[in-house]
Design an enzyme around this catalytic site. Structure first.
Site, PDB file in Angstrom:
ATOM      1  N   HIS A  17       0.846  -1.193   0.000  1.00 13.20           N
ATOM      2  CA  HIS A  17       0.000   0.000   0.000  1.00 13.20           C
ATOM      3  C   HIS A  17       0.885   1.247   0.000  1.00 13.20           C
ATOM      4  O   HIS A  17       2.127   1.138  -0.082  1.00 13.20           O
ATOM      5  CB  HIS A  17      -1.012  -0.021   1.147  1.00 13.20           C
ATOM      6  CG  HIS A  17      -0.421  -0.043   2.522  1.00 13.20           C
ATOM      7  ND1 HIS A  17       0.303   0.993   3.036  1.00 13.20           N
ATOM      8  CD2 HIS A  17      -0.443  -0.993   3.498  1.00 13.20           C
ATOM      9  CE1 HIS A  17       0.690   0.708   4.267  1.00 13.20           C
ATOM     10  NE2 HIS A  17       0.257  -0.503   4.573  1.00 13.20           N
ATOM     11  N   HIS A  20       4.095   1.390   2.221  1.00 10.64           N
ATOM     12  CA  HIS A  20       5.270   0.675   1.695  1.00 10.64           C
ATOM     13  C   HIS A  20       5.841   1.424   0.497  1.00 10.64           C
ATOM     14  O   HIS A  20       7.057   1.534   0.335  1.00 10.64           O
ATOM     15  CB  HIS A  20       4.891  -0.732   1.221  1.00 10.64           C
ATOM     16  CG  HIS A  20       4.155  -1.552   2.236  1.00 10.64           C
ATOM     17  ND1 HIS A  20       2.869  -1.999   2.039  1.00 10.64           N
ATOM     18  CD2 HIS A  20       4.520  -1.992   3.461  1.00 10.64           C
ATOM     19  CE1 HIS A  20       2.471  -2.687   3.089  1.00 10.64           C
ATOM     20  NE2 HIS A  20       3.450  -2.687   3.981  1.00 10.64           N
ATOM     21  N   CYS A 125       2.859 -10.027  21.923  1.00  8.70           N
ATOM     22  CA  CYS A 125       1.908  -9.429  20.968  1.00  8.70           C
ATOM     23  C   CYS A 125       2.116 -10.096  19.618  1.00  8.70           C
ATOM     24  O   CYS A 125       3.203 -10.029  19.041  1.00  8.70           O
ATOM     25  CB  CYS A 125       2.120  -7.918  20.842  1.00  8.70           C
ATOM     26  SG  CYS A 125       1.142  -7.228  19.472  1.00  8.70           S
ATOM     27  N   CYS A 128       3.062  -7.574  16.767  1.00 10.50           N
ATOM     28  CA  CYS A 128       4.469  -7.153  16.747  1.00 10.50           C
ATOM     29  C   CYS A 128       5.409  -8.347  16.611  1.00 10.50           C
ATOM     30  O   CYS A 128       6.588  -8.171  16.323  1.00 10.50           O
ATOM     31  CB  CYS A 128       4.850  -6.441  18.041  1.00 10.50           C
ATOM     32  SG  CYS A 128       3.957  -4.942  18.378  1.00 10.50           S
ATOM     33  N   CYS A 142      -1.486  -3.481  23.313  1.00  7.79           N
ATOM     34  CA  CYS A 142      -0.382  -3.036  22.451  1.00  7.79           C
ATOM     35  C   CYS A 142      -0.856  -1.773  21.728  1.00  7.79           C
ATOM     36  O   CYS A 142      -1.895  -1.800  21.065  1.00  7.79           O
ATOM     37  CB  CYS A 142      -0.035  -4.122  21.435  1.00  7.79           C
ATOM     38  SG  CYS A 142       0.886  -3.474  20.036  1.00  7.79           S
ATOM     39  N   HIS A 145      -1.303  -2.335  17.832  1.00  9.86           N
ATOM     40  CA  HIS A 145      -2.280  -3.298  17.277  1.00  9.86           C
ATOM     41  C   HIS A 145      -3.602  -3.331  18.030  1.00  9.86           C
ATOM     42  O   HIS A 145      -4.518  -4.063  17.636  1.00  9.86           O
ATOM     43  CB  HIS A 145      -1.644  -4.692  17.196  1.00  9.86           C
ATOM     44  CG  HIS A 145      -0.478  -4.724  16.261  1.00  9.86           C
ATOM     45  ND1 HIS A 145       0.815  -4.543  16.689  1.00  9.86           N
ATOM     46  CD2 HIS A 145      -0.438  -4.825  14.920  1.00  9.86           C
ATOM     47  CE1 HIS A 145       1.620  -4.566  15.632  1.00  9.86           C
ATOM     48  NE2 HIS A 145       0.885  -4.739  14.556  1.00  9.86           N
ATOM     49  N   LYS A 294      -3.267   5.842  11.152  1.00  9.99           N
ATOM     50  CA  LYS A 294      -2.209   5.239  10.344  1.00  9.99           C
ATOM     51  C   LYS A 294      -2.811   4.322   9.291  1.00  9.99           C
ATOM     52  O   LYS A 294      -3.696   3.524   9.583  1.00  9.99           O
ATOM     53  CB  LYS A 294      -1.270   4.429  11.243  1.00  9.99           C
ATOM     54  CG  LYS A 294      -0.129   3.800  10.471  1.00  9.99           C
ATOM     55  CD  LYS A 294       0.636   2.788  11.296  1.00  9.99           C
ATOM     56  CE  LYS A 294       1.688   2.092  10.437  1.00  9.99           C
ATOM     57  NZ  LYS A 294       2.217   0.891  11.031  1.00  9.99           N
ATOM     58  N   LYS A 297      -3.066  -2.294   6.922  1.00  6.98           N
ATOM     59  CA  LYS A 297      -3.909  -3.369   6.430  1.00  6.98           C
ATOM     60  C   LYS A 297      -4.942  -3.759   7.479  1.00  6.98           C
ATOM     61  O   LYS A 297      -6.115  -3.989   7.188  1.00  6.98           O
ATOM     62  CB  LYS A 297      -3.011  -4.558   6.091  1.00  6.98           C
ATOM     63  CG  LYS A 297      -3.790  -5.725   5.566  1.00  6.98           C
ATOM     64  CD  LYS A 297      -3.295  -7.017   6.158  1.00  6.98           C
ATOM     65  CE  LYS A 297      -4.341  -8.076   5.924  1.00  6.98           C
ATOM     66  NZ  LYS A 297      -4.082  -9.300   6.589  1.00  6.98           N
TER      67      LYS A 297
HETATM   68  N1  MSP Z   1       8.921  -7.093   8.167  1.00  3.76           N
HETATM   69  C1  MSP Z   1       9.081  -5.970   9.016  1.00  3.76           C
HETATM   70  C2  MSP Z   1      10.352  -5.221   8.672  1.00  3.76           C
HETATM   71  C3  MSP Z   1      11.580  -6.033   8.758  1.00  3.76           C
HETATM   72  S1  MSP Z   1      12.984  -5.120   8.281  1.00  3.76           S
HETATM   73  C4  MSP Z   1      14.272  -6.026   8.718  1.00  3.76           C
HETATM   74  C5  MSP Z   1       7.890  -5.036   8.852  1.00  3.76           C
HETATM   75  N2  MSP Z   1       7.192  -5.145   7.738  1.00  3.76           N
HETATM   76  S2  MSP Z   1       5.935  -4.214   7.322  1.00  3.76           S
HETATM   77  O1  MSP Z   1       5.388  -4.798   6.127  1.00  3.76           O
HETATM   78  O2  MSP Z   1       5.059  -4.056   8.417  1.00  3.76           O
HETATM   79  O3  MSP Z   1       6.539  -2.866   6.915  1.00  3.76           O
HETATM   80  C6  MSP Z   1       6.703  -1.800   7.814  1.00  3.76           C
HETATM   81  C7  MSP Z   1       7.238  -0.635   7.025  1.00  3.76           C
HETATM   82  O4  MSP Z   1       6.350  -0.335   5.912  1.00  3.76           O
HETATM   83  C8  MSP Z   1       7.329   0.668   7.774  1.00  3.76           C
HETATM   84  O5  MSP Z   1       8.477   0.757   8.575  1.00  3.76           O
HETATM   85  C9  MSP Z   1       7.319   1.647   6.624  1.00  3.76           C
HETATM   86  O6  MSP Z   1       8.536   1.595   5.955  1.00  3.76           O
HETATM   87  C10 MSP Z   1       6.252   1.061   5.730  1.00  3.76           C
HETATM   88  N3  MSP Z   1       4.916   1.462   6.156  1.00  3.76           N
HETATM   89  C11 MSP Z   1       3.844   0.649   6.378  1.00  3.76           C
HETATM   90  N4  MSP Z   1       2.758   1.414   6.699  1.00  3.76           N
HETATM   91  C12 MSP Z   1       3.090   2.721   6.668  1.00  3.76           C
HETATM   92  C13 MSP Z   1       2.382   3.936   6.831  1.00  3.76           C
HETATM   93  N5  MSP Z   1       1.095   3.993   7.080  1.00  3.76           N
HETATM   94  N6  MSP Z   1       3.086   5.073   6.676  1.00  3.76           N
HETATM   95  C14 MSP Z   1       4.413   5.093   6.362  1.00  3.76           C
HETATM   96  N7  MSP Z   1       5.094   3.970   6.200  1.00  3.76           N
HETATM   97  C15 MSP Z   1       4.495   2.774   6.382  1.00  3.76           C
HETATM   98  O7  MSP Z   1       7.689  -4.222   9.724  1.00  3.76           O
END
Ligand code: MSP
Length: 646
Positions: A17, A20, A125, A128, A142, A145, A294, A297
């Protein structure tokens, strides 16, 4: 100089999304910027494919974990080209070489006594995928979440994180740039002011099998964070790969604030335990929110990158995300916000500067870049500004202050647009004595465009490639691809032939303007009419934007039957339409032909003396010797009929 920039590896329990997409666009922009500076760059992203959450998502879909992760991982991989994101390496934690590296590292850390076996009970959690401390809970839940963690008691392996606490504090204190922006550095230091607990790095296979087995005890798999963080090393071929040797010392990690703790505490202590130098920098950004919440998903309020690209175009999306979010703080996404930026910053400011400047060159010099040398005028305004913008841009880009870098470039765009108005090239063109001055003014304008093509390239690569073609430069020309060769003034070769290209930015659809605002401005108009005078008052930017002003060319004009005052005008804007204007007392029909005037293009049609009028022509009202007069507002300079006015 070398740069190694990474994004988090994304969990494959959800499709990509905007959140990412943002992180990955930032990493791509930064890597393009470093390449512009002539550096050797490695940009890595990828997917995180082990752990409870993934195993559960696979079960929900009725797939084996492997089938499931293959599917979602390719969705991420396929999204990046749509966003013009070009990573050098896409790593998956299910890749064989990554799994081997994780096992080698576990064995090494175990052999040197940094991993021990113990009984543990704590608050776990699932969201997390880690144990939380009491202090981290808000109302027993948490905070990320919104679920109560489960009390779990089991035997597990632990990593002696506490052993490296002081070393980490010392490093953060001695290196203010290690974690930025500063607020996140302070957050980490404050967390480290309390004693660190050791980190549980295993999960019993009785509970979870979807993970990498511990090399020293196969009744356990590796905790997902211990597995995932190692991607930053395994992706370089650690320990023997040539990439590891060239890039590790230059590692810069990019994350959002949700995963600060694993990156600022778990990871550096793991690196210290391995006896490696710490990564160079951790860049932390805020969240993209929808209505203050925020985007995620689990909440279901996400916007998909592919849909955004389809609606707005890839470069507009890249520009918008980088300009709208102040790096480190949260930002809000809305289609109104993106449309406003597209209309004002892109179509209006940049798009118009490009089209006006190149059109004037075509008109006055046949599209050949003229020699500015004959001009004696002391005119260093643009040059000085351009050079100061260049410095500010570079500093801001190096500091991940993308919005500042873009603000600086827009200062140059705005001044260049004013430079056109002040210097009136169309007037200079009428006077042969002024030819030298005209050439200097035109040269300065296309040189600004060249510099913008160079500096915007990391943000809007596709648009800049077209701008380069339009300026008669090849896409790979060092004048638009390298700061070393292009980052100066007066470099565009005299005699270069400009090429015709389509408008840089698409016009934004009317439907994207808020209907509520249109209604409001309609009501205001009615009130004005009944009073018979112009309303005085402040309107909002949105209200102003709801009024669609366009340039129109008058192609036919005739009096409306039985009226002295009304003329029936046929205009091109760009489609043909009829507008009835009350200017019959001031203009004769023949003198109007070919005139470029301004119209309001989105007024409700009205019937005047039996003729339907589709819009309104703008004119200035003047009082002359007690008499009123209307003077049509016209446009000078080369403008295409139908162009929006803002
Ligand atoms: N798999 C772990 C990361 C491991 S790195 C060694 C993880 N994955 S995640 O799919 O949840 O991705 C989190 C990251 O996605 C955030 O740190 C950010 O880079 C991005 N984002 C996900 N949602 C976001 C927002 N709503 N806003 C900004 N960035 C976001 O955590």
């Amino acid at each position: 100089m070398t740069t190694y920039i990474t994004t988090p590896i994304y969990y494959v329990n959800a499709e990509p999304h905007l959140g990412h997409a943002y992180t990955t666009i930032v990493a791509d922009t930064y890597s393009r910027f470093r390449r512009l500076q002539g550096e050797k760059v490695r940009f890595q992203t990828g997917t995180d494919e082990h752990g409870d959450k993934i195993a559960e998502a696979a079960t929900r879909e009725g797939l084996s974990p492997k089938e499931y992760v293959d599917r979602i991982s390719s969705l991420f991989r396929e999204t990046w080209p749509l966003l013009s994101v070009v990573p050098d390496n896409f790593i998956r934690t299910t890749d064989g070489h990554h799994m081997d590296t994780v096992q080698k590292i576990l064995q090494q850390v175990y052999d040197q006594g940094d991993i021990y076996f113990d009984e543990y009970s704590g608050l776990y959690c699932k969201g997390c995928e880690r144990f939380l401390t009491e202090k981290e809970l808000v109302d027993g839940k948490c905070p990320d979440h919104q679920i109560e963690p489960a009390e779990i008691s089991e035997q597990n392996y632990f990593f002696r994180m506490s052993r490296y606490q002081q070393q980490l504090i010392d490093h953060i204190e001695a290196n203010p740039e290690f974690i930025t922006p500063e607020r996140y550095r302070n957050e980490v230091l404050s967390f480290l002011s309390e004693p660190l607990e050791d980190l549980c790095i295993s999960r019993p296979t009785s509970r979870l099998t979807w993970g990498i087995p511990l090399p020293f005890d196969d009744s356990f798999v590796t905790y997902v964070w211990f597995d995932a963080l190692i991607n930053y090393l395994s992706g370089l071929g650690y320990p023997d790969g040539p990439e590891f040797k060239s890039y590790w010392g230059e590692a810069e990690h990019l994350i959002a604030k949700d995963i600060l703790k694993p990156h600022a505490i778990y990871w550096p202590t793991m690196i210290l335990s391995l006896g490696l130098p710490l990564y160079k920098k951790l860049h932390v950004h805020g969240y993209w929110n929808m209505d203050e919440t925020k985007m995620s998903k689990s909440i279901g309020n996400v916007v998909r990158p592919a849909e955004l690209v389809e609606a707005y175009g890839v470069d507009c999306l890249r520009y918008f995300t980088l300009r709208e979010m102040s790096f480190g703080l949260d930002a809000s996404f809305s289609s109104e916000a993106i449309v406003a930026r597209m209309n004002s910053d892109l179509a209006n400011d940049l798009g118009n500067l490009y089209s006006r400047s190149t059109a004037m060159l075509v008109k006055y010099t046949g599209g050949v870049v003229p020699d500015p040398a004959a001009d004696q005028t002391a005119d260093t305004l643009l040059e000085e500004l351009a050079l100061s913008v260049l410095t500010r841009y570079q500093e801001a880009m190096e500091d991940f202050q993308f919005h500042r870098a873009l603000q600086a470039l827009w200062e140059l765009i705005s001044v260049a647009n004013k430079y056109i108005v002040i210097n009136e090239p169309w007037a200079l063109a009428k006077d042969p004595v002024q030819e030298g001055r005209l050439h200097a003014v035109l040269y300065n304008l296309v040189e600004v465009l060249r510099l913008l093509t160079l500096l915007l390239q990391p943000v809007m690569p596709g648009t800049c490639a077209r701008m380069a073609i339009g300026l008669g430069l090849e896409g790979e020309s060092p004048l638009v691809t390298r700061l070393e060769s292009g980052g100066g003034w007066g470099l565009l070769p005299v005699g270069t032939h400009l090429q015709k290209i389509d408008a840089l930015f698409p016009r934004v659809e009317q439907k994207q303007v808020k209907p509520a605002v249109q209604k409001e401005s309609g009501q205001k108009k009615k009130k004005q009419k009944s009073k018979g005078q112009v309303a005085v008052g402040v309107i909002s930017f949105e209200q102003f934007q709801a009024v669609e002003l366009r340039v129109a060319e008058i192609v036919a004009a005739e009096p409306v039957k039985k009226s002295d005052r009304l003329l029936k005008l046929t205009v091109k804007a760009p489609e043909e339409r009829v507008i009835v204007a009350g200017i019959g007392e001031y203009y004769r029909p023949q003198e109007l032909l070919g005139m470029l005037v301004l119209i309001v293009a989105n007024l409700e049609p009205v019937s005047l003396m039996g003729v339907e009028s589709q819009g309104m022509v703008l004119a200035a009202k003047m009082e002359e010797g007690g008499e009123q007069r209307l003077v049509l507002s016209t446009v000078s300079g080369p403008v295409t009929p139908g162009s929006r006015v803002a």
